[in-house]
Design a protein around this motif. Structure first.
Motif, PDB file in Angstrom:
ATOM      1  N   ILE A 151      -9.007  30.895  16.612  1.00 37.66           N
ATOM      2  CA  ILE A 151      -9.904  32.045  16.507  1.00 37.66           C
ATOM      3  C   ILE A 151      -9.122  33.342  16.316  1.00 37.66           C
ATOM      4  N   HIS A 152      -7.924  33.446  16.869  1.00 38.85           N
ATOM      5  CA  HIS A 152      -6.992  34.560  16.623  1.00 38.85           C
ATOM      6  C   HIS A 152      -7.555  35.915  17.040  1.00 38.85           C
ATOM      7  N   PHE A 153      -7.925  36.061  18.307  1.00 38.16           N
ATOM      8  CA  PHE A 153      -8.272  37.382  18.825  1.00 38.16           C
ATOM      9  C   PHE A 153      -7.090  38.333  18.586  1.00 38.16           C
ATOM     10  N   GLY A 154      -7.389  39.564  18.167  1.00 39.84           N
ATOM     11  CA  GLY A 154      -6.344  40.554  17.939  1.00 39.84           C
ATOM     12  C   GLY A 154      -5.800  40.568  16.527  1.00 39.84           C
ATOM     13  N   LEU A 155      -6.379  39.758  15.648  1.00 42.09           N
ATOM     14  CA  LEU A 155      -5.938  39.736  14.249  1.00 42.09           C
ATOM     15  C   LEU A 155      -6.176  41.095  13.596  1.00 42.09           C
ATOM     16  N   LYS A 156      -5.444  41.368  12.541  1.00 41.95           N
ATOM     17  CA  LYS A 156      -5.567  42.605  11.765  1.00 41.95           C
ATOM     18  C   LYS A 156      -5.294  43.838  12.625  1.00 41.95           C
ATOM     19  N   GLY A 157      -4.186  43.769  13.363  1.00 41.47           N
ATOM     20  CA  GLY A 157      -3.781  44.913  14.172  1.00 41.47           C
ATOM     21  C   GLY A 157      -4.751  45.202  15.293  1.00 41.47           C
ATOM     22  N   ASN A 158      -5.202  44.154  15.990  1.00 40.28           N
ATOM     23  CA  ASN A 158      -6.176  44.291  17.082  1.00 40.28           C
ATOM     24  C   ASN A 158      -7.469  44.949  16.597  1.00 40.28           C
ATOM     25  N   SER A 159      -7.929  44.495  15.449  1.00 38.87           N
ATOM     26  CA  SER A 159      -9.122  45.053  14.824  1.00 38.87           C
ATOM     27  C   SER A 159     -10.353  44.905  15.718  1.00 38.87           C
ATOM     28  N   ARG A 160     -11.066  45.986  15.924  1.00 34.00           N
ATOM     29  CA  ARG A 160     -12.308  45.954  16.697  1.00 34.00           C
ATOM     30  C   ARG A 160     -13.347  45.063  16.016  1.00 34.00           C
TER      31      ARG A 160
END
Length: 366
Positions: free
Chosen positions: A41-50
């Motif tokens: 699922i990769h929580f925090g992807l794209k620079g911790n994208s909201r």
């Protein structure tokens, strides 16, 4: 003194109690009867994208809803809960804890183990970004290979641990494996790295893995695919979501797609403007090649209109390069993508000073 009919009644009650106790012990000992499974699922992807973290939470809610609707008492997560092993900000941790608490409450047991992105060191499991999950009620954190009955849960393998796999007798195996001949994404196939291979799973009937984001099946090995599309490597491939395994009734794995997922598309402007093409959808990211004469102002108007009217997230307009007409016998269909070229060049390195597998990992994370 008890009458004979009273003795008979006591005997019947005792047998019932004994039978109930044995069945309860068997039920408690069984790892799962019907499991809902997802991975990467990769929580925090794209620079911790909201926005991405909100997508992750929405997926978790959908996953729980589907699991309950299908009578799944157990949940399993196959690795890569977080994306960046070097930095997680507070908004990502807030979404992570909230989601794990939901999963812990939704299932009798929710098993999770680490993928390579969850580890600070890729060659050991000493430091993990998800180990705190073991303190959340309902979460069972697996940090070593765990075998129970005919099920085995395997976190990201380090060192020579892969050599243990062929000795495991479990019918069902869940892991975060890196196997050759499978596709890392839509374009790049994993080369043979000389370690774990599909042939090592001789004793298993089913192997379910995270790690590679493209859902794919070869024989007994299932790569479940990431929870939902994450970038343009997943363009035009929306078959992402979850898997259900009904072990109690010995059914084949069932995949359920999250159709409300973010979607990625690459297309041309002429196709995008074609009303019959029906390309654009909510929560969509598009890379559009400009293949028709159009001014900058017109391009911006189209971009803003489509984003506002169709609730898509991003439209990137790419000018088509002007190529001079030349006479040549060159077959342009043989051209390779950058990813394919880099992958081949790394695989072709013949030196003991370089770890080809590590170089590929580094390139794929760029």
């Amino acid at each position: 003194m008890l009458r004979s009919n009273e003795k008979k009644k006591i005997k019947v009650d005792f047998n019932f109690k004994r039978s109930y106790t044995i069945n309860k012990l068997i039920e408690d000992y069984t790892l799962f009867k019907k499991a809902a499974v997802f991975t990467d699922i990769h929580f925090g992807l794209k620079g911790n994208s909201r926005v991405h973290n909100e997508d992750c939470e929405e997926f978790v809610d959908w996953f729980i809803e589907q699991a309950k609707a299908n009578g799944c008492e157990t949940g399993i997560f196959c690795g890569d809960w977080h994306h960046n092993r070097n930095s997680l900000n507070l908004t990502t941790m807030d979404a992570t804890i909230r989601s794990l608490e939901k999963l812990g409450k939704a299932f009798d047991k929710f098993y999770m183990f680490v993928g390579n992105h969850d580890l600070y060191y890729k060659d050991k499991r000493d430091v993990s970004s998800t180990i705190f999950g073991k303190h959340i009620e309902g979460i069972t954190f697996v940090d070593e290979m765990y075998e129970e009955e005919d099920v085995c849960l395997v976190p990201w393998l380090v060192g020579d641990e892969w050599k243990k796999i062929e000795k495991v007798k479990a019918k069902y195996m869940f892991g975060h494996f890196e196997l050759p001949s499978f596709y890392m994404n839509a374009m790049v196939q994993m080369p043979d790295h000389g370690d774990l291979r599909p042939s090592h799973f001789a004793n298993q009937e089913y192997v379910f893995s995270g790690h590679f984001h493209k859902r794919q099946v070869q024989g007994k090995i299932h790569y479940i695919g990431n929870a939902f599309p994450h970038n343009y490597a997943d363009a035009w491939d929306d078959e992402r979501g979850m898997m259900i395994l009904d072990r109690e009734n010995n059914k084949e794995p069932e995949y359920i797609n999250w159709w409300n997922c973010p979607k990625y598309r690459t297309t041309s402007l002429s196709k995008l403007l074609d009303p019959n093409a029906d390309i654009i959808k909510p929560k969509m990211y598009l890379r559009v090649t400009i293949d028709v004469p159009i001014s900058y102002e017109e391009a911006q108007f189209i971009k803003e209109t489509y984003i506002s009217q169709h609730n898509c997230r991003e439209i990137t307009l790419i000018p088509q390069k002007q190529i001079e007409e030349i006479t040549t016998d060159l077959d342009i269909s043989t051209f390779e993508s950058v990813d394919e070229i880099v992958s081949k060049e790394i695989t072709a390195i013949d030196s003991e000073n370089f770890n080809k597998k590590m170089l590929l990992d580094i390139y794929n994370e760029l």
